[in-house]
Design an enzyme around this catalytic site. Structure first.
Site, PDB file in Angstrom:
ATOM      1  N   VAL A  40       0.924  -1.231   0.091  1.00  0.00           N
ATOM      2  CA  VAL A  40       0.008  -0.044  -0.090  1.00  0.00           C
ATOM      3  C   VAL A  40       0.904   1.249  -0.048  1.00  0.00           C
ATOM      4  CG1 VAL A  40      -1.803   1.402   1.260  1.00  0.00           C
ATOM      5  CG2 VAL A  40      -1.661  -1.206   1.257  1.00  0.00           C
ATOM      6  N   LEU A  41       0.820   1.997  -1.040  1.00  0.00           N
ATOM      7  CA  LEU A  41       1.565   3.170  -1.080  1.00  0.00           C
ATOM      8  C   LEU A  41       1.002   4.496  -0.848  1.00  0.00           C
ATOM      9  CD1 LEU A  41       3.210   2.552  -4.473  1.00  0.00           C
ATOM     10  CD2 LEU A  41       4.069   1.960  -2.299  1.00  0.00           C
ATOM     11  N   SER A  42      -0.200   4.503  -0.486  1.00  0.00           N
ATOM     12  CA  SER A  42      -0.985   5.936  -0.174  1.00  0.00           C
ATOM     13  C   SER A  42      -1.990   5.386   1.069  1.00  0.00           C
ATOM     14  CB  SER A  42      -1.873   6.421  -1.218  1.00  0.00           C
ATOM     15  OG  SER A  42      -3.111   5.580  -1.571  1.00  0.00           O
ATOM     16  N   GLY A  43      -2.367   6.514   1.548  1.00  0.00           N
ATOM     17  CA  GLY A  43      -3.360   6.393   2.739  1.00  0.00           C
ATOM     18  C   GLY A  43      -4.797   6.286   2.309  1.00  0.00           C
ATOM     19  N   THR A  51      -0.848   2.852   5.211  1.00  0.00           N
ATOM     20  CA  THR A  51       0.377   2.954   4.147  1.00  0.00           C
ATOM     21  C   THR A  51       1.555   2.030   4.623  1.00  0.00           C
ATOM     22  OG1 THR A  51      -0.109   5.268   3.806  1.00  0.00           O
ATOM     23  CG2 THR A  51       1.959   4.813   3.028  1.00  0.00           C
TER      24      THR A  51
END
Length: 176
Positions: A40-43, A51
């Site tokens: 997971v690269l974003s919130g 993240t």
């Protein structure tokens, strides 16, 4: 003291081997079970998927998905996204095809475009908030360098007790 140091080095070496085997099972072995891993690269899906979390995604038939399910899909050729299904709509061109309106849990609005059923990779079935570090470090070019360094380190550890015994033996101390 020499035996104690040898036992410590053996314990460290054993722990490293166990760690590598566990990482291999968690990061590679799951592919045998049909799972794919994504970081997971974003919130946009916090707190469900923080993240940096490592997601295990299992392929699903789009017809088996329901409103409220999180899905992982291809947004474009190089971007993979995990968002939740808000609405399932029939495709206007094909009767057996669905499109999905999605939204990230932390986002205020739904995604701009509908997700076509053929772009769905699957549904997240597991998440590990800590394993993402090892997955990120262990893949790609940095992963190759890290794995090589880890091999050299483990190889060096296997010789440390032997070097310690030889050094003490040369100084006239008794070597067991």
């Amino acid at each position: 003291m020499n035996r104690t140091a040898g036992k410590i080095w053996n314990a460290v070496g054993t722990a490293l081997v166990v760690l590598v085997v566990l990482l291999a099972a968690l990061l590679v072995g799951v592919r045998i079970a049909g799972l794919k891993t994504y970081t997971v690269l974003s919130g946009s899906m916090e707190p469900a998927y923080p993240t940096g979390a490592l997601l295990y995604v299992k392929g699903r038939d789009p017809q088996d998905l329901r409103v409220g399910d999180p899905i992982t899909f291809m947004l474009d050729e190089s971007t993979v996204v995990t968002h939740r299904i808000l609405e399932i709509l029939p495709d206007e061109e094909a009767v057996d095809t669905f499109r999905f309106r999605t939204k990230g849990d932390a986002n205020d609005t739904s995604d701009g475009n509908l997700v076509h059923g053929r772009n769905i990779i699957g549904k997240p079935v597991l998440r590990f908030p800590i394993l993402d570090i090892s997955h990120t470090l262990y893949s790609g070019r940095r992963g190759y360098i890290l794995r090589s360094g880890l091999r050299v380190f483990c190889f060096s550890l296997s010789f440390c007790p032997a070097f310690s015994k030889r050094a003490k033996g040369r100084r006239g101390e008794r070597v067991p």
